[in-house]
Design a protein around this motif. Sequence first.
Motif, PDB file in Angstrom:
ATOM      1  N   GLU A 178       0.823  -1.211   0.000  1.00 20.96           N
ATOM      2  CA  GLU A 178       0.000   0.000   0.000  1.00 20.96           C
ATOM      3  C   GLU A 178       0.859   1.266   0.000  1.00 20.96           C
ATOM      4  OE1 GLU A 178      -2.792  -0.228   3.223  1.00 20.96           O
ATOM      5  OE2 GLU A 178      -3.196  -2.363   2.856  1.00 20.96           O
ATOM      6  N   ARG A 179       0.531   2.160  -0.920  1.00 19.35           N
ATOM      7  CA  ARG A 179       1.196   3.467  -0.961  1.00 19.35           C
ATOM      8  C   ARG A 179       0.161   4.536  -1.302  1.00 19.35           C
ATOM      9  NH1 ARG A 179       5.382   0.633  -3.793  1.00 19.35           N
ATOM     10  NH2 ARG A 179       4.367   1.238  -5.759  1.00 19.35           N
ATOM     11  N   TRP A 180       0.055   5.525  -0.441  1.00 19.18           N
ATOM     12  CA  TRP A 180      -0.766   6.711  -0.699  1.00 19.18           C
ATOM     13  C   TRP A 180       0.178   7.898  -0.782  1.00 19.18           C
ATOM     14  CZ3 TRP A 180      -5.819   6.014  -1.786  1.00 19.18           C
ATOM     15  CH2 TRP A 180      -6.427   4.812  -1.350  1.00 19.18           C
ATOM     16  N   GLU A 181       0.097   8.637  -1.865  1.00 16.40           N
ATOM     17  CA  GLU A 181       1.104   9.657  -2.135  1.00 16.40           C
ATOM     18  C   GLU A 181       0.472  11.044  -2.284  1.00 16.40           C
ATOM     19  OE1 GLU A 181       4.006   6.590  -4.669  1.00 16.40           O
ATOM     20  OE2 GLU A 181       2.916   8.195  -5.702  1.00 16.40           O
ATOM     21  N   THR A 182       1.299  12.048  -2.040  1.00 17.91           N
ATOM     22  CA  THR A 182       0.956  13.432  -2.381  1.00 17.91           C
ATOM     23  C   THR A 182       1.727  13.782  -3.645  1.00 17.91           C
ATOM     24  OG1 THR A 182       0.554  14.079  -0.080  1.00 17.91           O
ATOM     25  CG2 THR A 182       1.081  15.839  -1.651  1.00 17.91           C
ATOM     26  N   ARG A 183       0.996  14.241  -4.667  1.00 14.97           N
ATOM     27  CA  ARG A 183       1.633  14.537  -5.951  1.00 14.97           C
ATOM     28  C   ARG A 183       1.270  15.945  -6.410  1.00 14.97           C
ATOM     29  NH1 ARG A 183       1.145   9.183  -9.876  1.00 14.97           N
ATOM     30  NH2 ARG A 183       2.239   7.709  -8.512  1.00 14.97           N
ATOM     31  N   THR A 184       2.168  16.528  -7.186  1.00 15.99           N
ATOM     32  CA  THR A 184       1.901  17.848  -7.776  1.00 15.99           C
ATOM     33  C   THR A 184       1.923  17.737  -9.298  1.00 15.99           C
ATOM     34  OG1 THR A 184       4.247  18.457  -7.708  1.00 15.99           O
ATOM     35  CG2 THR A 184       2.881  19.080  -5.808  1.00 15.99           C
ATOM     36  N   TYR A 185       1.055  18.522  -9.929  1.00 10.81           N
ATOM     37  CA  TYR A 185       0.944  18.558 -11.386  1.00 10.81           C
ATOM     38  C   TYR A 185       0.775  20.013 -11.816  1.00 10.81           C
ATOM     39  CZ  TYR A 185      -0.268  13.594 -10.839  1.00 10.81           C
ATOM     40  OH  TYR A 185      -0.265  12.264 -10.505  1.00 10.81           O
ATOM     41  N   ARG A 186       1.143  20.294 -13.048  1.00  8.01           N
ATOM     42  CA  ARG A 186       0.907  21.611 -13.626  1.00  8.01           C
ATOM     43  C   ARG A 186      -0.333  21.558 -14.514  1.00  8.01           C
ATOM     44  NH1 ARG A 186       4.435  25.620 -13.055  1.00  8.01           N
ATOM     45  NH2 ARG A 186       6.503  25.146 -12.184  1.00  8.01           N
ATOM     46  N   LEU A 187      -1.250  22.456 -14.255  1.00  6.64           N
ATOM     47  CA  LEU A 187      -2.444  22.516 -15.104  1.00  6.64           C
ATOM     48  C   LEU A 187      -2.065  22.765 -16.555  1.00  6.64           C
ATOM     49  CD1 LEU A 187      -5.293  24.508 -13.313  1.00  6.64           C
ATOM     50  CD2 LEU A 187      -5.468  22.285 -14.465  1.00  6.64           C
ATOM     51  N   SER A 188      -1.046  23.591 -16.749  1.00  2.00           N
ATOM     52  CA  SER A 188      -0.615  23.914 -18.113  1.00  2.00           C
ATOM     53  C   SER A 188       0.010  22.716 -18.810  1.00  2.00           C
ATOM     54  CB  SER A 188       0.383  25.070 -18.093  1.00  2.00           C
ATOM     55  OG  SER A 188       1.510  24.745 -17.277  1.00  2.00           O
ATOM     56  N   GLY A 189       0.340  21.672 -18.050  1.00  2.83           N
ATOM     57  CA  GLY A 189       0.936  20.479 -18.641  1.00  2.83           C
ATOM     58  C   GLY A 189      -0.074  19.431 -19.053  1.00  2.83           C
ATOM     59  N   LEU A 190      -1.374  19.711 -18.839  1.00  2.00           N
ATOM     60  CA  LEU A 190      -2.414  18.754 -19.201  1.00  2.00           C
ATOM     61  C   LEU A 190      -2.441  18.561 -20.713  1.00  2.00           C
ATOM     62  CD1 LEU A 190      -4.707  17.041 -18.049  1.00  2.00           C
ATOM     63  CD2 LEU A 190      -6.199  19.040 -18.257  1.00  2.00           C
ATOM     64  N   ASP A 191      -2.426  17.289 -21.154  1.00  2.00           N
ATOM     65  CA  ASP A 191      -2.179  17.029 -22.576  1.00  2.00           C
ATOM     66  C   ASP A 191      -3.183  16.088 -23.230  1.00  2.00           C
ATOM     67  OD1 ASP A 191      -0.445  17.329 -24.895  1.00  2.00           O
ATOM     68  OD2 ASP A 191       0.142  15.249 -24.563  1.00  2.00           O
ATOM     69  N   SER A 192      -3.857  15.236 -22.451  1.00  2.00           N
ATOM     70  CA  SER A 192      -4.747  14.251 -23.081  1.00  2.00           C
ATOM     71  C   SER A 192      -5.827  13.817 -22.107  1.00  2.00           C
ATOM     72  CB  SER A 192      -3.950  13.021 -23.548  1.00  2.00           C
ATOM     73  OG  SER A 192      -3.393  12.334 -22.435  1.00  2.00           O
ATOM     74  N   LEU A 193      -6.855  13.209 -22.678  1.00  2.00           N
ATOM     75  CA  LEU A 193      -7.976  12.692 -21.894  1.00  2.00           C
ATOM     76  C   LEU A 193      -8.364  11.339 -22.469  1.00  2.00           C
ATOM     77  CD1 LEU A 193     -10.269  13.074 -19.799  1.00  2.00           C
ATOM     78  CD2 LEU A 193     -11.572  14.243 -21.586  1.00  2.00           C
ATOM     79  N   ASP A 194      -8.447  10.334 -21.616  1.00  2.00           N
ATOM     80  CA  ASP A 194      -8.804   8.984 -22.040  1.00  2.00           C
ATOM     81  C   ASP A 194      -9.894   8.431 -21.134  1.00  2.00           C
ATOM     82  OD1 ASP A 194      -6.685   8.697 -24.055  1.00  2.00           O
ATOM     83  OD2 ASP A 194      -5.328   8.653 -22.346  1.00  2.00           O
ATOM     84  N   VAL A 195     -10.723   7.585 -21.697  1.00  2.00           N
ATOM     85  CA  VAL A 195     -11.724   6.846 -20.932  1.00  2.00           C
ATOM     86  C   VAL A 195     -11.394   5.365 -21.003  1.00  2.00           C
ATOM     87  CG1 VAL A 195     -14.143   6.109 -20.857  1.00  2.00           C
ATOM     88  CG2 VAL A 195     -13.585   8.527 -21.194  1.00  2.00           C
ATOM     89  N   PHE A 196     -11.329   4.718 -19.846  1.00  2.00           N
ATOM     90  CA  PHE A 196     -11.165   3.268 -19.763  1.00  2.00           C
ATOM     91  C   PHE A 196     -12.509   2.648 -19.408  1.00  2.00           C
ATOM     92  CE2 PHE A 196      -6.881   4.749 -18.772  1.00  2.00           C
ATOM     93  CZ  PHE A 196      -6.057   3.830 -19.418  1.00  2.00           C
ATOM     94  N   THR A 197     -12.824   1.534 -20.034  1.00  2.00           N
ATOM     95  CA  THR A 197     -13.958   0.721 -19.605  1.00  2.00           C
ATOM     96  C   THR A 197     -13.424  -0.658 -19.236  1.00  2.00           C
ATOM     97  OG1 THR A 197     -14.480  -0.062 -21.852  1.00  2.00           O
ATOM     98  CG2 THR A 197     -15.574   1.957 -21.088  1.00  2.00           C
ATOM     99  N   SER A 198     -13.964  -1.208 -18.164  1.00  2.00           N
ATOM    100  CA  SER A 198     -13.481  -2.494 -17.676  1.00  2.00           C
ATOM    101  C   SER A 198     -14.674  -3.414 -17.422  1.00  2.00           C
ATOM    102  CB  SER A 198     -12.686  -2.284 -16.376  1.00  2.00           C
ATOM    103  OG  SER A 198     -12.091  -3.483 -15.951  1.00  2.00           O
ATOM    104  N   VAL A 199     -14.758  -4.484 -18.222  1.00  2.00           N
ATOM    105  CA  VAL A 199     -15.877  -5.424 -18.145  1.00  2.00           C
ATOM    106  C   VAL A 199     -15.411  -6.693 -17.444  1.00  2.00           C
ATOM    107  CG1 VAL A 199     -17.507  -6.822 -19.487  1.00  2.00           C
ATOM    108  CG2 VAL A 199     -16.902  -4.504 -20.262  1.00  2.00           C
ATOM    109  N   TRP A 200     -16.157  -7.147 -16.453  1.00  2.00           N
ATOM    110  CA  TRP A 200     -15.768  -8.350 -15.715  1.00  2.00           C
ATOM    111  C   TRP A 200     -16.790  -9.478 -15.817  1.00  2.00           C
ATOM    112  CZ3 TRP A 200     -17.466  -3.793 -13.733  1.00  2.00           C
ATOM    113  CH2 TRP A 200     -18.632  -3.812 -12.970  1.00  2.00           C
ATOM    114  N   ASP A 201     -18.012  -9.164 -16.233  1.00  2.00           N
ATOM    115  CA  ASP A 201     -19.033 -10.207 -16.299  1.00  2.00           C
ATOM    116  C   ASP A 201     -19.949  -9.931 -17.484  1.00  2.00           C
ATOM    117  OD1 ASP A 201     -20.672 -12.327 -15.765  1.00  2.00           O
ATOM    118  OD2 ASP A 201     -21.645 -11.449 -14.013  1.00  2.00           O
TER     119      ASP A 201
END
Length: 344
Positions: A122-145
Amino acid sequence: MVIRLAGHMVFCLAALLLAGLGSMALGYQFGAVGGSIAIAVLILATALALWLWFWRRRLAGAGALAVVFAVLAVWWGSIAPSNDRDWAADVARGVTATIDGDILTLHNVRNFDWRTADDAVERWETRTYRLSGLDSLDVFTSVWDSPAIAHTLVSFGFRDGRHLVFSAEIRRERGEEFSSIGGFFKQYEMVLIAADERDIVRLRTNFRKEDVSLFPVDADDRFRRALLLSYLDYGNTLAVRPAWYETIFSNCTTVVYRLARTLAPGASLDWRILFSGYLPDYLYDHGYIATSLPLAEVKKRARISAIGQSTPDSDDFSAAIRSGPVATLRPSAAAAATGTVKQP
């Protein structure tokens, strides 16, 4: 005679619905022993209302049923969601964020190293990002049944190569199992998880062996940024105002839809929002994902489970799952440059 018979049928139906739905609610809330006692009391009270009704004391019967309904309604309304329970490890912390100009600071980003489908470092982290560095958007779908039902995840990519995934999930207590029926009866709270793709996507491709697909989304910088900020706002809101997970009206896909609709009010409601396994069909029909190929071919190229399973632990998981056929589904640079990409 016909009116009297119709009245009997309506009263009986109301009594049966109240007893049935009430019994399910009591059973899920109080467990086996307490639920059995509460259900027995409910059935006796409903039976009394029916007895009074059919023994020509209809006013008393209707009043008795109304009392039963009122008691259940008051009890049901008193059940409040909470952030303070003994949570399962993978949903123990919801994401929160602060914004300072261009800098996003996210707290409780999950970055588990999974060893099996149920065990992880288990790892819970604090991370920083730049809004100006936002570059892409993806949607994942995950089917199990059932192919009609999929879990939906939204991933934001940054120019430094990192990807941040958001997933609205049921917040299980330790040792608790998921039940889609329980989701109708306030059994689970909602939690917004922010995670590394190597954690939350790899868990599904490599350990749960789910059928995972990645769909790059046609969206401009303004929409990507606004959607990211809406997720962060939702995470901060849940941290102070917990909410229930609801199987139909407040689940992983409907949360995505509601957030997107606040930014683009014209987004239409569609049955494929509820039956989330068909979300790619909805996105395709509205031009939010690649439409230069037939939908069946888009779906085929979007499947990434095999790639995820063949990627060595030491490799860049995010880069690997975006290689191969799925790379052809990326929005074209020309469309992005001319501003012709569509906004969901």
